[in-house]
Design a protein around this motif. Structure first.
Motif, PDB file in Angstrom:
ATOM      1  N   PRO A   1      -6.562   1.198 -15.596  1.00 21.10           N
ATOM      2  CA  PRO A   1      -6.243   2.438 -16.320  1.00 21.10           C
ATOM      3  C   PRO A   1      -5.688   3.552 -15.430  1.00 21.10           C
ATOM      4  O   PRO A   1      -4.746   4.224 -15.817  1.00 21.10           O
ATOM      5  CB  PRO A   1      -7.569   2.854 -16.953  1.00 21.10           C
ATOM      6  CG  PRO A   1      -8.617   2.053 -16.294  1.00 21.10           C
ATOM      7  CD  PRO A   1      -7.972   0.868 -15.642  1.00 21.10           C
ATOM      8  N   GLN A   2      -6.255   3.774 -14.274  1.00 20.11           N
ATOM      9  CA  GLN A   2      -5.795   4.850 -13.384  1.00 20.11           C
ATOM     10  C   GLN A   2      -5.167   4.219 -12.145  1.00 20.11           C
ATOM     11  O   GLN A   2      -5.834   3.505 -11.411  1.00 20.11           O
ATOM     12  CB  GLN A   2      -6.981   5.721 -12.986  1.00 20.11           C
ATOM     13  CG  GLN A   2      -7.706   6.328 -14.156  1.00 20.11           C
ATOM     14  CD  GLN A   2      -7.635   7.826 -14.141  1.00 20.11           C
ATOM     15  OE1 GLN A   2      -7.305   8.431 -13.146  1.00 20.11           O
ATOM     16  NE2 GLN A   2      -7.943   8.434 -15.265  1.00 20.11           N
ATOM     17  N   LYS A   3      -3.904   4.514 -11.934  1.00 22.09           N
ATOM     18  CA  LYS A   3      -3.186   3.920 -10.813  1.00 22.09           C
ATOM     19  C   LYS A   3      -2.797   5.001  -9.814  1.00 22.09           C
ATOM     20  O   LYS A   3      -2.331   6.064 -10.193  1.00 22.09           O
ATOM     21  CB  LYS A   3      -1.943   3.196 -11.307  1.00 22.09           C
ATOM     22  CG  LYS A   3      -2.237   2.042 -12.257  1.00 22.09           C
ATOM     23  CD  LYS A   3      -0.975   1.604 -12.961  1.00 22.09           C
ATOM     24  CE  LYS A   3      -1.223   0.637 -14.067  1.00 22.09           C
ATOM     25  NZ  LYS A   3      -1.939   1.172 -15.225  1.00 22.09           N
ATOM     26  N   GLY A   4      -2.957   4.678  -8.533  1.00 23.98           N
ATOM     27  CA  GLY A   4      -2.535   5.587  -7.482  1.00 23.98           C
ATOM     28  C   GLY A   4      -1.064   5.379  -7.168  1.00 23.98           C
ATOM     29  O   GLY A   4      -0.415   4.456  -7.691  1.00 23.98           O
ATOM     30  N   PRO A   5      -0.505   6.209  -6.293  1.00 27.48           N
ATOM     31  CA  PRO A   5       0.918   6.098  -5.945  1.00 27.48           C
ATOM     32  C   PRO A   5       1.298   4.725  -5.385  1.00 27.48           C
ATOM     33  O   PRO A   5       2.359   4.196  -5.698  1.00 27.48           O
ATOM     34  CB  PRO A   5       1.124   7.187  -4.888  1.00 27.48           C
ATOM     35  CG  PRO A   5      -0.012   8.126  -5.067  1.00 27.48           C
ATOM     36  CD  PRO A   5      -1.144   7.347  -5.637  1.00 27.48           C
ATOM     37  N   ASN A   6       0.433   4.147  -4.564  1.00 23.64           N
ATOM     38  CA  ASN A   6       0.744   2.844  -3.979  1.00 23.64           C
ATOM     39  C   ASN A   6       0.766   1.756  -5.054  1.00 23.64           C
ATOM     40  O   ASN A   6       1.651   0.903  -5.063  1.00 23.64           O
ATOM     41  CB  ASN A   6      -0.268   2.497  -2.889  1.00 23.64           C
ATOM     42  CG  ASN A   6       0.187   1.317  -2.088  1.00 23.64           C
ATOM     43  OD1 ASN A   6       1.190   1.387  -1.386  1.00 23.64           O
ATOM     44  ND2 ASN A   6      -0.524   0.212  -2.208  1.00 23.64           N
ATOM     45  N   GLU A   7      -0.184   1.810  -5.967  1.00 24.45           N
ATOM     46  CA  GLU A   7      -0.226   0.823  -7.050  1.00 24.45           C
ATOM     47  C   GLU A   7       0.985   0.958  -7.976  1.00 24.45           C
ATOM     48  O   GLU A   7       1.580  -0.044  -8.386  1.00 24.45           O
ATOM     49  CB  GLU A   7      -1.532   0.969  -7.833  1.00 24.45           C
ATOM     50  CG  GLU A   7      -2.740   0.623  -6.989  1.00 24.45           C
ATOM     51  CD  GLU A   7      -4.042   1.194  -7.522  1.00 24.45           C
ATOM     52  OE1 GLU A   7      -5.068   0.534  -7.317  1.00 24.45           O
ATOM     53  OE2 GLU A   7      -4.018   2.297  -8.124  1.00 24.45           O
ATOM     54  N   ARG A   8       1.363   2.188  -8.264  1.00 23.86           N
ATOM     55  CA  ARG A   8       2.557   2.398  -9.094  1.00 23.86           C
ATOM     56  C   ARG A   8       3.808   1.861  -8.392  1.00 23.86           C
ATOM     57  O   ARG A   8       4.675   1.262  -9.033  1.00 23.86           O
ATOM     58  CB  ARG A   8       2.710   3.879  -9.438  1.00 23.86           C
ATOM     59  CG  ARG A   8       1.689   4.364 -10.467  1.00 23.86           C
ATOM     60  CD  ARG A   8       2.016   5.743 -11.016  1.00 23.86           C
ATOM     61  NE  ARG A   8       2.069   6.793 -10.005  1.00 23.86           N
ATOM     62  CZ  ARG A   8       1.025   7.489  -9.569  1.00 23.86           C
ATOM     63  NH1 ARG A   8      -0.175   7.254 -10.072  1.00 23.86           N
ATOM     64  NH2 ARG A   8       1.159   8.421  -8.653  1.00 23.86           N
ATOM     65  N   ALA A   9       3.894   2.051  -7.082  1.00 28.80           N
ATOM     66  CA  ALA A   9       5.048   1.545  -6.326  1.00 28.80           C
ATOM     67  C   ALA A   9       5.080   0.017  -6.349  1.00 28.80           C
ATOM     68  O   ALA A   9       6.159  -0.580  -6.479  1.00 28.80           O
ATOM     69  CB  ALA A   9       5.000   2.057  -4.887  1.00 28.80           C
ATOM     70  N   MET A  10       3.919  -0.609  -6.249  1.00 31.67           N
ATOM     71  CA  MET A  10       3.874  -2.079  -6.295  1.00 31.67           C
ATOM     72  C   MET A  10       4.376  -2.592  -7.644  1.00 31.67           C
ATOM     73  O   MET A  10       5.166  -3.543  -7.699  1.00 31.67           O
ATOM     74  CB  MET A  10       2.448  -2.580  -6.039  1.00 31.67           C
ATOM     75  CG  MET A  10       2.016  -2.463  -4.601  1.00 31.67           C
ATOM     76  SD  MET A  10       0.324  -3.033  -4.347  1.00 31.67           S
ATOM     77  CE  MET A  10       0.509  -4.794  -4.627  1.00 31.67           C
TER      78      MET A  10
ATOM     79  N   ARG B   1       2.147 -12.221  -8.703  1.00 27.57           N
ATOM     80  CA  ARG B   1       2.126 -12.072 -10.164  1.00 27.57           C
ATOM     81  C   ARG B   1       0.716 -11.708 -10.633  1.00 27.57           C
ATOM     82  O   ARG B   1       0.547 -10.826 -11.483  1.00 27.57           O
ATOM     83  CB  ARG B   1       2.594 -13.361 -10.839  1.00 27.57           C
ATOM     84  CG  ARG B   1       2.760 -13.223 -12.340  1.00 27.57           C
ATOM     85  CD  ARG B   1       3.314 -14.485 -13.013  1.00 27.57           C
ATOM     86  NE  ARG B   1       4.345 -15.125 -12.224  1.00 27.57           N
ATOM     87  CZ  ARG B   1       4.345 -16.435 -11.903  1.00 27.57           C
ATOM     88  NH1 ARG B   1       3.394 -17.222 -12.322  1.00 27.57           N
ATOM     89  NH2 ARG B   1       5.328 -16.941 -11.194  1.00 27.57           N
ATOM     90  N   SER B   2      -0.295 -12.346 -10.056  1.00 27.60           N
ATOM     91  CA  SER B   2      -1.691 -12.056 -10.422  1.00 27.60           C
ATOM     92  C   SER B   2      -2.086 -10.636 -10.033  1.00 27.60           C
ATOM     93  O   SER B   2      -2.748  -9.936 -10.805  1.00 27.60           O
ATOM     94  CB  SER B   2      -2.639 -13.053  -9.752  1.00 27.60           C
ATOM     95  OG  SER B   2      -2.354 -14.355 -10.168  1.00 27.60           O
ATOM     96  N   ILE B   3      -1.693 -10.233  -8.843  1.00 27.37           N
ATOM     97  CA  ILE B   3      -2.017  -8.881  -8.376  1.00 27.37           C
ATOM     98  C   ILE B   3      -1.375  -7.840  -9.288  1.00 27.37           C
ATOM     99  O   ILE B   3      -2.024  -6.875  -9.703  1.00 27.37           O
ATOM    100  CB  ILE B   3      -1.560  -8.684  -6.912  1.00 27.37           C
ATOM    101  CG1 ILE B   3      -2.439  -9.527  -5.975  1.00 27.37           C
ATOM    102  CG2 ILE B   3      -1.591  -7.206  -6.518  1.00 27.37           C
ATOM    103  CD1 ILE B   3      -1.926  -9.593  -4.555  1.00 27.37           C
ATOM    104  N   ILE B   4      -0.116  -8.034  -9.614  1.00 27.17           N
ATOM    105  CA  ILE B   4       0.598  -7.071 -10.456  1.00 27.17           C
ATOM    106  C   ILE B   4      -0.006  -7.029 -11.855  1.00 27.17           C
ATOM    107  O   ILE B   4      -0.170  -5.948 -12.439  1.00 27.17           O
ATOM    108  CB  ILE B   4       2.110  -7.385 -10.509  1.00 27.17           C
ATOM    109  CG1 ILE B   4       2.716  -7.258  -9.098  1.00 27.17           C
ATOM    110  CG2 ILE B   4       2.830  -6.488 -11.502  1.00 27.17           C
ATOM    111  CD1 ILE B   4       2.527  -5.913  -8.408  1.00 27.17           C
ATOM    112  N   ALA B   5      -0.387  -8.174 -12.406  1.00 30.94           N
ATOM    113  CA  ALA B   5      -1.028  -8.196 -13.727  1.00 30.94           C
ATOM    114  C   ALA B   5      -2.326  -7.390 -13.701  1.00 30.94           C
ATOM    115  O   ALA B   5      -2.603  -6.618 -14.630  1.00 30.94           O
ATOM    116  CB  ALA B   5      -1.294  -9.638 -14.163  1.00 30.94           C
ATOM    117  N   ALA B   6      -3.108  -7.553 -12.647  1.00 30.47           N
ATOM    118  CA  ALA B   6      -4.360  -6.798 -12.529  1.00 30.47           C
ATOM    119  C   ALA B   6      -4.082  -5.306 -12.390  1.00 30.47           C
ATOM    120  O   ALA B   6      -4.781  -4.479 -12.993  1.00 30.47           O
ATOM    121  CB  ALA B   6      -5.166  -7.308 -11.339  1.00 30.47           C
TER     122      ALA B   6
END
Length: 176
Positions: A137-146, A127-132
């Motif tokens: 502001p700029q998310k990569g493909p892996n972050e968007r998938a998470m 939950r903490s990781i996803i909130a961060a």
């Protein structure tokens, strides 16, 4: 002969390890039971573990036992939810393995994230990781998938991804 060692929190790494050991006719052993000298001289060793943030038990095991790399062909396998292209490009195992990285074959496998099975502590961490990540502001493909898969049970396991590990092992056995 080959030895397959594994550490699994929720079962997907164990499933990969069992399949790999079956394909290779290898001995299978939980990492916790392996000790410092688990294999006969020259025997190929494949160590698998899931990735939990910066924690990579397979890489830690090999890094702490430099004699393994001197006496055996060794492969380390990370199972995780990072998109495969990103995991392979960033190759985090090389950093964790340190000096042993140049002598260790590194592989990455897609894992499974079953939020319905996570411990309470792991759920809080996620939950903490996803909130961060959402605040970034700029998310990569892996972050968007998470973010997209947060809270859902996702299974990206693919036994066909074991094929390159089997090939490496056969080549390593022929070389010894």
């Amino acid at each position: 002969m080959t030895l397959v060692l594994y550490h699994s929190w929720y079962g997907s790494t164990r499933r990969y390890a069992e399949e790999l050991a079956g394909r290779l006719g290898a001995r299978l052993l939980p990492l916790e039971e392996a000790g410092d000298h688990p294999a006969a001289e020259g025997e190929a060793i494949i160590v698998l573990s899931a990735v939990h943030g910066p924690v990579m038990p397979a890489a830690d095991y090999v890094r702490r036992r430099p004699d393994l790399v001197r006496r055996h062909p060794v492969a380390v396998v990370n199972v995780g939810m990072t998109l495969l292209e990103e995991a392979r490009a960033k190759d985090p195992l090389s950093r964790v393995l340190g000096e042993a990285a140049e002598k260790v074959r590194r592989f990455y496998l897609p894992g499974r994230m079953a939020y319905s099975e996570l411990s309470a502590k792991h759920r809080v961490v996620m939950r903490s990781i996803i909130a961060a990540l959402k605040a970034k502001p700029q998310k990569g493909p892996n972050e968007r998938a998470m973010i997209e898969n947060y809270g859902r049970d996702v299974d990206w396991m693919d036994m066909a991804e074991l094929d390159p590990i089997v090939e490496w092992c056969k080549e390593a056995q022929q070389a010894t």
